[in-house]
Design an enzyme around this catalytic site. Sequence first.
Site, mmCIF file in Angstrom:
data_model
loop_
_atom_site.group_PDB
_atom_site.id
_atom_site.type_symbol
_atom_site.label_atom_id
_atom_site.label_comp_id
_atom_site.label_asym_id
_atom_site.label_seq_id
_atom_site.Cartn_x
_atom_site.Cartn_y
_atom_site.Cartn_z
ATOM 1 N N ASN A 53 -2.428 3.431 5.343
ATOM 2 C CA ASN A 53 -1.505 2.284 5.289
ATOM 3 C C ASN A 53 -1.441 1.693 6.679
ATOM 4 O O ASN A 53 -1.428 2.441 7.658
ATOM 5 C CB ASN A 53 -0.079 2.730 4.950
ATOM 6 C CG ASN A 53 0.147 2.835 3.474
ATOM 7 O OD1 ASN A 53 -0.767 2.659 2.692
ATOM 8 N ND2 ASN A 53 1.362 3.141 3.100
ATOM 9 N N GLY A 54 -1.309 0.383 6.765
ATOM 10 C CA GLY A 54 -1.165 -0.245 8.071
ATOM 11 C C GLY A 54 -2.355 -1.129 8.379
ATOM 12 O O GLY A 54 -3.148 -1.462 7.493
ATOM 13 N N LYS A 105 13.158 -17.213 -5.886
ATOM 14 C CA LYS A 105 13.015 -16.466 -7.150
ATOM 15 C C LYS A 105 12.055 -17.201 -8.081
ATOM 16 O O LYS A 105 11.199 -16.594 -8.714
ATOM 17 C CB LYS A 105 14.361 -16.285 -7.868
ATOM 18 C CG LYS A 105 15.302 -15.274 -7.307
ATOM 19 C CD LYS A 105 14.912 -13.839 -7.511
ATOM 20 C CE LYS A 105 14.132 -13.239 -6.402
ATOM 21 N NZ LYS A 105 14.590 -13.009 -5.126
ATOM 22 N N ARG A 148 5.931 -1.229 -6.675
ATOM 23 C CA ARG A 148 5.914 -1.761 -5.309
ATOM 24 C C ARG A 148 4.926 -2.913 -5.138
ATOM 25 O O ARG A 148 4.979 -3.619 -4.144
ATOM 26 C CB ARG A 148 5.539 -0.647 -4.327
ATOM 27 C CG ARG A 148 6.648 0.342 -4.140
ATOM 28 C CD ARG A 148 6.172 1.549 -3.381
ATOM 29 N NE ARG A 148 5.548 1.191 -2.118
ATOM 30 C CZ ARG A 148 5.927 1.660 -0.951
ATOM 31 N NH1 ARG A 148 6.926 2.490 -0.869
ATOM 32 N NH2 ARG A 148 5.296 1.317 0.145
ATOM 33 N N CYS A 194 0.829 -1.195 0.000
ATOM 34 C CA CYS A 194 0.000 0.000 0.000
ATOM 35 C C CYS A 194 0.872 1.256 0.000
ATOM 36 O O CYS A 194 1.925 1.296 0.620
ATOM 37 C CB CYS A 194 -0.863 0.040 1.249
ATOM 38 S SG CYS A 194 -1.962 -1.355 1.407
ATOM 39 N N TRP A 200 -2.751 -3.056 -1.367
ATOM 40 C CA TRP A 200 -2.325 -4.452 -1.408
ATOM 41 C C TRP A 200 -3.132 -5.120 -0.306
ATOM 42 O O TRP A 200 -2.928 -4.837 0.879
ATOM 43 C CB TRP A 200 -0.825 -4.527 -1.137
ATOM 44 C CG TRP A 200 -0.232 -5.887 -1.262
ATOM 45 C CD1 TRP A 200 0.003 -6.586 -2.406
ATOM 46 C CD2 TRP A 200 0.229 -6.712 -0.185
ATOM 47 N NE1 TRP A 200 0.584 -7.791 -2.111
ATOM 48 C CE2 TRP A 200 0.739 -7.894 -0.763
ATOM 49 C CE3 TRP A 200 0.282 -6.570 1.203
ATOM 50 C CZ2 TRP A 200 1.272 -8.936 -0.002
ATOM 51 C CZ3 TRP A 200 0.816 -7.598 1.957
ATOM 52 C CH2 TRP A 200 1.310 -8.761 1.349
ATOM 53 N N LYS A 212 6.491 -5.096 -3.109
ATOM 54 C CA LYS A 212 7.924 -4.814 -3.037
ATOM 55 C C LYS A 212 8.373 -4.556 -1.605
ATOM 56 O O LYS A 212 9.431 -5.001 -1.189
ATOM 57 C CB LYS A 212 8.234 -3.598 -3.918
ATOM 58 C CG LYS A 212 9.701 -3.240 -3.986
ATOM 59 C CD LYS A 212 10.457 -4.236 -4.839
ATOM 60 C CE LYS A 212 11.946 -4.050 -4.765
ATOM 61 N NZ LYS A 212 12.643 -5.337 -4.984
ATOM 62 N N HIS A 256 15.690 -37.739 4.033
ATOM 63 C CA HIS A 256 14.934 -37.913 5.276
ATOM 64 C C HIS A 256 13.471 -37.524 5.084
ATOM 65 O O HIS A 256 12.911 -36.776 5.890
ATOM 66 C CB HIS A 256 15.581 -37.098 6.397
ATOM 67 C CG HIS A 256 16.965 -37.553 6.740
ATOM 68 N ND1 HIS A 256 17.247 -38.808 7.220
ATOM 69 C CD2 HIS A 256 18.173 -36.939 6.619
ATOM 70 C CE1 HIS A 256 18.551 -38.949 7.407
ATOM 71 N NE2 HIS A 256 19.148 -37.822 7.035
ATOM 72 N N GLU A 261 17.469 -19.143 -2.086
ATOM 73 C CA GLU A 261 17.186 -17.933 -2.862
ATOM 74 C C GLU A 261 16.744 -18.305 -4.290
ATOM 75 O O GLU A 261 15.837 -17.677 -4.849
ATOM 76 C CB GLU A 261 18.420 -17.016 -2.873
ATOM 77 C CG GLU A 261 18.291 -15.735 -3.666
ATOM 78 C CD GLU A 261 17.133 -14.828 -3.261
ATOM 79 O OE1 GLU A 261 16.501 -15.042 -2.227
ATOM 80 O OE2 GLU A 261 16.842 -13.892 -4.025
ATOM 81 N N GLU A 277 8.426 -16.897 -6.788
ATOM 82 C CA GLU A 277 7.891 -15.529 -6.864
ATOM 83 C C GLU A 277 7.391 -15.197 -8.263
ATOM 84 O O GLU A 277 6.364 -14.545 -8.414
ATOM 85 C CB GLU A 277 8.982 -14.510 -6.494
ATOM 86 C CG GLU A 277 9.301 -14.429 -5.029
ATOM 87 C CD GLU A 277 10.404 -13.414 -4.744
ATOM 88 O OE1 GLU A 277 10.224 -12.588 -3.851
ATOM 89 O OE2 GLU A 277 11.450 -13.459 -5.410
HETATM 90 C C1 G6P Z 1 8.958 -8.488 0.362
HETATM 91 C C2 G6P Z 1 9.560 -8.566 -1.028
HETATM 92 C C3 G6P Z 1 10.794 -9.469 -1.008
HETATM 93 C C4 G6P Z 1 11.775 -8.973 0.043
HETATM 94 C C5 G6P Z 1 11.120 -8.911 1.427
HETATM 95 C C6 G6P Z 1 12.021 -8.232 2.443
HETATM 96 O O1 G6P Z 1 8.369 -9.691 0.699
HETATM 97 O O2 G6P Z 1 8.619 -9.051 -1.953
HETATM 98 O O3 G6P Z 1 11.416 -9.416 -2.275
HETATM 99 O O4 G6P Z 1 12.890 -9.813 0.073
HETATM 100 O O5 G6P Z 1 9.925 -8.136 1.352
HETATM 101 O O6 G6P Z 1 12.177 -6.890 2.051
HETATM 102 P P1 G6P Z 1 13.309 -5.919 2.544
HETATM 103 O O7 G6P Z 1 12.981 -4.610 1.883
HETATM 104 O O8 G6P Z 1 13.209 -5.842 4.035
HETATM 105 O O9 G6P Z 1 14.598 -6.492 2.104
#
Ligand code: G6P
Length: 606
Positions: free
Chosen positions: A102-103, A485, A27, A2, A76, A601, A504, A481, A488
Amino acid sequence: MCGIYGYLGEYPASDEILRWLRRLEYRGYDSAGLSVARDSGDIATVKRVGRIQELKNAVDAIGLSDGRVGIGHTRWATHGGVSEQNCHPHISYDGRYHLAHNGIIENMSELSAKLSAQGISCQGSTDTEVATNLYATIASDDPISSLRLFTSKIEGAYALVFLDRDHPDRLFGAKKWSPLVLGFAEHGVYCSSDRRSLEGICDEYVSLEDGDIFVVRSRDDYTIVNGGVQIVRDREELSGEEIATELGEFSHFMMKEIHEQPQVVENVFAGRVNFETAEIASPTLKALAKRDISRIVIIASGTSYHAGLVGKHYIEHLSGIETDVVVSAEFKYSWHRIHADRVYVFISQSGETADTLECMKLVKAKGGYAFGVVNVPGSSIARLSDAGLYTHAGVEIGVASTKAFTGQILTLLLMALALGNARTLPHAEYAYLLFEMRKLPDLIARMLARSDAIRTVAEKYASYQNFFFLGRALELPMAQEGALKLKETTYHHAEAYSSWELKHGSLALIDANFPTIILNADGPLHAKNQSSTQEIHARSGPVIGVISDRADAALYDDVLRFPETVYELVPFVQVVLLQLFAYHMTVVLGNDVDKPRNLAKSVTVE
Ligand code: G6P
């Protein structure tokens, strides 16, 4: 995530709000809306589910070019589904107050029940609608006293901006645990949840603090009150370029940002490393290295958490300081005694992730030393840190984080080297690693040049629905990671495991339709990872080997090769390879790679 915005000035408010909404498109959001006080005295509200272009078309359709005061919002969904009904701004039951928020208001059920008892029911299912109606029931013509009463009744996190139909010459609101700044330009004043969105537009800004209540009438006429006392907050200079939204030669921001990684490495080194004298010259790292540290605790979310896991490996191996890495969402509610001789490292690209920020406040409140590793200058985590380093990756627009990760792991490697150098790390080892690190920009560029080969393999596997990503030691967080990716952006199921842990339980899933990507750099675990590959083959599972140029490819169904380097630097090439793999598969599948479904984001709610 948001975003909220307000504008009061000489320009048409709808133009300013749409311009801002476009800047923050990256974002992640599912709907957007705006309210503008028209010259006729009415307030026009337009909301749309979907992209900003749809909102703009609707704004154009009603010819909303008048009005110099307005608020806007990208949503969002947290409370309530994705619909125009739930989209902001919300309008109070009497039509007078418009609110962008927001929040999360945590006592919304209780407040909603009280409003119902007064005969005021909400149409949608958001906490913001409840808040708007609550405000309307208690507000007088004095926004400061009304907001003081209002904020005493709501619990949770909020950044709020109100527009009042009966006083359309002012904006007012409040902030607690959600970012909000006031920005000042020659032609007007802005309220924004994202300071960077004002770069290139405003020359000064004021960062609001938790508990602040404000009323803005013009760029020179505004009031901030906290705890009943009028406050003068310093205006800070707002330098920086307008958020770059140019793709240049690339089709997507994710690809552009993957290609910016050699530059990120240069940026992290700049002013911090003297390669001629093999010295880490950063005063921040020198001061950190001198501290008496019993343990390091790294706290982060998402990709930043994975960077923390890589950092743990670096810190423990190079400096001998034991290190924990905890997901932010769990740290706050776990049993953790805060120790004054520990260093708490908070990693965040945005510097605004609520889960991480809340942990930082908790650590600081209990006397802990907070060290920030942050990408966005001036962000909340950066401001609250006792000390810290910026990762200098530049603005990251793709929702799936790429170049920020590289900035983070390089910063953590420098930290580990500085700590190690001041402790037991042999100087020859320290100098050798620095010498090899100097080659990183070139090494990453050589990895980038293999994009087409990676695309070929990604295309071949694009129709599979499930993937394992395996690795051990330093390669395990890389597997995590890589899996993140892929999830996502492709929406395929991907899980990461230690190669030896698979047997296991999870090995039961392997069959001919369940490919595995195994990260197998040259080193002491290479042969063991080959054994894991055999185990998977014996169950008919396809295996893609992520191996160096000199490794034997015979064992694998397909290979993705990376240029040879020393073991500690393998993450820097593997991550680029894994990012490209996810990117190409996503493009083949036709998903929106820069704005994956359901994601944001910067997650500014807990
Ligand atoms: C969100 C984003 C991720 C990011 C995470 C932590 O979930 O979609 O890509 O890694 O937040 O964000 P930060 O800004 O704290 O690294």
